[in-house]
Enzyme design. Sequence first.
Site, PDB file in Angstrom:
ATOM      1  N   SER A 123     -17.833  10.352 -13.824  1.00  0.00           N
ATOM      2  CA  SER A 123     -17.277   9.252 -13.039  1.00  0.00           C
ATOM      3  C   SER A 123     -16.801   9.719 -11.677  1.00  0.00           C
ATOM      4  CB  SER A 123     -16.137   8.584 -13.802  1.00  0.00           C
ATOM      5  OG  SER A 123     -15.257   9.553 -14.292  1.00  0.00           O
ATOM      6  N   HIS A 144     -23.997   6.625 -13.583  1.00  0.00           N
ATOM      7  CA  HIS A 144     -22.621   6.304 -13.970  1.00  0.00           C
ATOM      8  C   HIS A 144     -22.514   4.887 -14.531  1.00  0.00           C
ATOM      9  CE1 HIS A 144     -18.191   5.703 -12.590  1.00  0.00           C
ATOM     10  NE2 HIS A 144     -18.255   6.015 -13.857  1.00  0.00           N
ATOM     11  N   GLU A 156     -24.014   3.032 -11.373  1.00  0.00           N
ATOM     12  CA  GLU A 156     -24.046   3.725 -10.075  1.00  0.00           C
ATOM     13  C   GLU A 156     -25.050   4.862 -10.186  1.00  0.00           C
ATOM     14  OE1 GLU A 156     -20.091   4.301  -7.351  1.00  0.00           O
ATOM     15  OE2 GLU A 156     -19.873   4.792  -9.443  1.00  0.00           O
ATOM     16  N   ASN A 194     -14.974   4.643  -8.177  1.00  0.00           N
ATOM     17  CA  ASN A 194     -13.640   5.191  -8.404  1.00  0.00           C
ATOM     18  C   ASN A 194     -12.897   5.522  -7.123  1.00  0.00           C
ATOM     19  OD1 ASN A 194     -13.256   4.914 -11.151  1.00  0.00           O
ATOM     20  ND2 ASN A 194     -14.735   6.539 -11.542  1.00  0.00           N
TER      21      ASN A 194
HETATM   22  N1  CAA Z   1     -16.881  -2.639 -26.342  1.00  0.00           N
HETATM   23  C1  CAA Z   1     -18.017  -3.383 -26.449  1.00  0.00           C
HETATM   24  N2  CAA Z   1     -18.046  -4.713 -26.170  1.00  0.00           N
HETATM   25  C2  CAA Z   1     -16.884  -5.293 -25.795  1.00  0.00           C
HETATM   26  C3  CAA Z   1     -15.675  -4.574 -25.668  1.00  0.00           C
HETATM   27  C4  CAA Z   1     -15.704  -3.194 -25.955  1.00  0.00           C
HETATM   28  N3  CAA Z   1     -14.611  -2.428 -25.822  1.00  0.00           N
HETATM   29  N4  CAA Z   1     -14.716  -5.432 -25.271  1.00  0.00           N
HETATM   30  C5  CAA Z   1     -15.292  -6.631 -25.152  1.00  0.00           C
HETATM   31  N5  CAA Z   1     -16.602  -6.531 -25.467  1.00  0.00           N
HETATM   32  C6  CAA Z   1     -17.584  -7.617 -25.452  1.00  0.00           C
HETATM   33  C7  CAA Z   1     -17.291  -8.640 -26.494  1.00  0.00           C
HETATM   34  O1  CAA Z   1     -17.847  -8.256 -27.727  1.00  0.00           O
HETATM   35  C8  CAA Z   1     -17.967  -9.853 -25.900  1.00  0.00           C
HETATM   36  O2  CAA Z   1     -19.359  -9.759 -26.082  1.00  0.00           O
HETATM   37  P1  CAA Z   1     -20.210 -10.866 -26.853  1.00  0.00           P
HETATM   38  O3  CAA Z   1     -19.282 -11.935 -27.312  1.00  0.00           O
HETATM   39  O4  CAA Z   1     -21.192 -11.329 -25.831  1.00  0.00           O
HETATM   40  O5  CAA Z   1     -20.880 -10.122 -27.959  1.00  0.00           O
HETATM   41  C9  CAA Z   1     -17.763  -9.689 -24.394  1.00  0.00           C
HETATM   42  O6  CAA Z   1     -17.460  -8.291 -24.211  1.00  0.00           O
HETATM   43  C10 CAA Z   1     -16.620 -10.493 -23.842  1.00  0.00           C
HETATM   44  O7  CAA Z   1     -15.499 -10.159 -24.630  1.00  0.00           O
HETATM   45  P2  CAA Z   1     -14.256 -11.115 -24.870  1.00  0.00           P
HETATM   46  O8  CAA Z   1     -14.692 -12.534 -24.673  1.00  0.00           O
HETATM   47  O9  CAA Z   1     -13.601 -10.744 -26.131  1.00  0.00           O
HETATM   48  O10 CAA Z   1     -13.227 -10.615 -23.799  1.00  0.00           O
HETATM   49  P3  CAA Z   1     -13.099 -10.853 -22.272  1.00  0.00           P
HETATM   50  O11 CAA Z   1     -13.798 -12.046 -21.773  1.00  0.00           O
HETATM   51  O12 CAA Z   1     -11.647 -10.724 -22.073  1.00  0.00           O
HETATM   52  O13 CAA Z   1     -13.829  -9.584 -21.631  1.00  0.00           O
HETATM   53  C11 CAA Z   1     -13.956  -7.363 -20.872  1.00  0.00           C
HETATM   54  C12 CAA Z   1     -13.518  -8.272 -22.002  1.00  0.00           C
HETATM   55  C13 CAA Z   1     -15.478  -7.467 -20.692  1.00  0.00           C
HETATM   56  C14 CAA Z   1     -13.586  -5.940 -21.277  1.00  0.00           C
HETATM   57  C15 CAA Z   1     -13.240  -7.830 -19.543  1.00  0.00           C
HETATM   58  O14 CAA Z   1     -11.849  -7.856 -19.741  1.00  0.00           O
HETATM   59  C16 CAA Z   1     -13.526  -6.943 -18.372  1.00  0.00           C
HETATM   60  O15 CAA Z   1     -14.577  -7.047 -17.733  1.00  0.00           O
HETATM   61  N6  CAA Z   1     -12.578  -6.026 -18.056  1.00  0.00           N
HETATM   62  C17 CAA Z   1     -12.743  -5.063 -16.958  1.00  0.00           C
HETATM   63  C18 CAA Z   1     -13.579  -3.924 -17.461  1.00  0.00           C
HETATM   64  C19 CAA Z   1     -13.797  -2.900 -16.399  1.00  0.00           C
HETATM   65  O16 CAA Z   1     -13.349  -2.983 -15.269  1.00  0.00           O
HETATM   66  N7  CAA Z   1     -14.539  -1.861 -16.772  1.00  0.00           N
HETATM   67  C20 CAA Z   1     -14.815  -0.757 -15.899  1.00  0.00           C
HETATM   68  C21 CAA Z   1     -13.825   0.326 -16.162  1.00  0.00           C
HETATM   69  S1  CAA Z   1     -14.076   1.688 -15.103  1.00  0.00           S
HETATM   70  C22 CAA Z   1     -15.282   2.576 -15.874  1.00  0.00           C
HETATM   71  O17 CAA Z   1     -15.746   2.302 -16.939  1.00  0.00           O
HETATM   72  C23 CAA Z   1     -15.797   3.744 -15.188  1.00  0.00           C
HETATM   73  C24 CAA Z   1     -14.936   4.805 -14.756  1.00  0.00           C
HETATM   74  O18 CAA Z   1     -15.483   5.686 -14.132  1.00  0.00           O
HETATM   75  C25 CAA Z   1     -13.494   4.922 -15.014  1.00  0.00           C
END
Ligand code: CAA
Length: 289
Positions: A123, A144, A156, A194
């Site tokens: 990342s 990424h 990415e 990031n």
């Molecule tokens: N693993 C797998 N699938 C997941 C999950 C998880 N931890 N959490 C949620 N989901 C899935 C659910 O199963 C659901 O999918 P389907 O119903 O289509 O099967 C879908 O995501 C939507 O889930 P919910 O309706 O329960 O929840 P939500 O609408 O609140 O969305 C979220 C959850 C997608 C996590 C949303 O809150 C979100 O987009 N959050 C921000 C996530 C983000 O910014 N991620 C990037 C982090 S940085 C990174 O990863 C890289 C780095 O370098 C640090």
Amino acid sequence: MDQISDIKTVGVIGAGTMGQGIAHVLLRAGYAVLLQDVSEKYLKRGSDRILLGLGRDVDKGRLNEQQRQQAVERLETTIRLDGLAAAQFIIEAVTEDFNVKSDVFRALDEACGPNVIFASNTSSLSITRLAAVTRRSDRFVGLHFFNPVPVMKLVEIVPGLQTSAPTLSLAKELATSLGKTPVLANDFPGFISNRVLMPMINEAIYALMEGVAEPQAIDEVMKLGMNHPMGPLELADFIGLDVCLDIMKVLYDGFHDSKYRPCPLLEKMVNAGWLGRKTGKGFYQYKAQ
Ligand code: CAA
């Protein structure tokens, strides 16, 4: 191996959250996956979660039962790095530590044929520097993914200084074949994602530390005022506070600019072992995973 159609089997190193997600989307897209980790216990936990995810794809109509069955049959696991030698493309998703990753790539370089392409899901670490530990730095690229991988559309794509044009275009095609949108970022600390995200999270922690507002209020402002799906503190807990701190350190060390100074409260919380969701405590309380 300059054609996407030459890639049938993809190796994934690391069966943690990111490795599971990457393996899941590869299987869903029709690739065979060789998943490697250091213990059978981690592999079992990782593959159980992948199978759950594939089952959910059937419930949601993304796969039919036959496609799920075939995807399950295309998954193999191994505790040996040389067990990945049959793959044409290998994605590393191990601990975010330069020494750990470079040891993996050195060993992999010995085990795999010279045409196999290596990608790192790092990342923030330098792709140029990681590529240089191998003898195939032209066939090395950053790929990424974002958590949760099955949901997030972005990959990415990060070329190192040595990455060849065919390797770069293959990486883009692979991401596209998974239903993701590849975005090119050059090899600077934190890439795009990031470099922008972590200072925002770090600043939110400063705001908390200085008493601007309670965690819920900080998160509400960013959710309701900026339409972010999660507030920055909730997101930090989701990513892991140790990961956030490591990335801030990469930015600070990489740019030598005080604007990337990790917030002391973030350092304190990591020292306390309050790492967010995975430990049950971060800015909020969770059921430990
Ligand atoms: N693993 C797998 N699938 C997941 C999950 C998880 N931890 N959490 C949620 N989901 C899935 C659910 O199963 C659901 O999918 P389907 O119903 O289509 O099967 C879908 O995501 C939507 O889930 P919910 O309706 O329960 O929840 P939500 O609408 O609140 O969305 C979220 C959850 C997608 C996590 C949303 O809150 C979100 O987009 N959050 C921000 C996530 C983000 O910014 N991620 C990037 C982090 S940085 C990174 O990863 C890289 C780095 O370098 C640090």
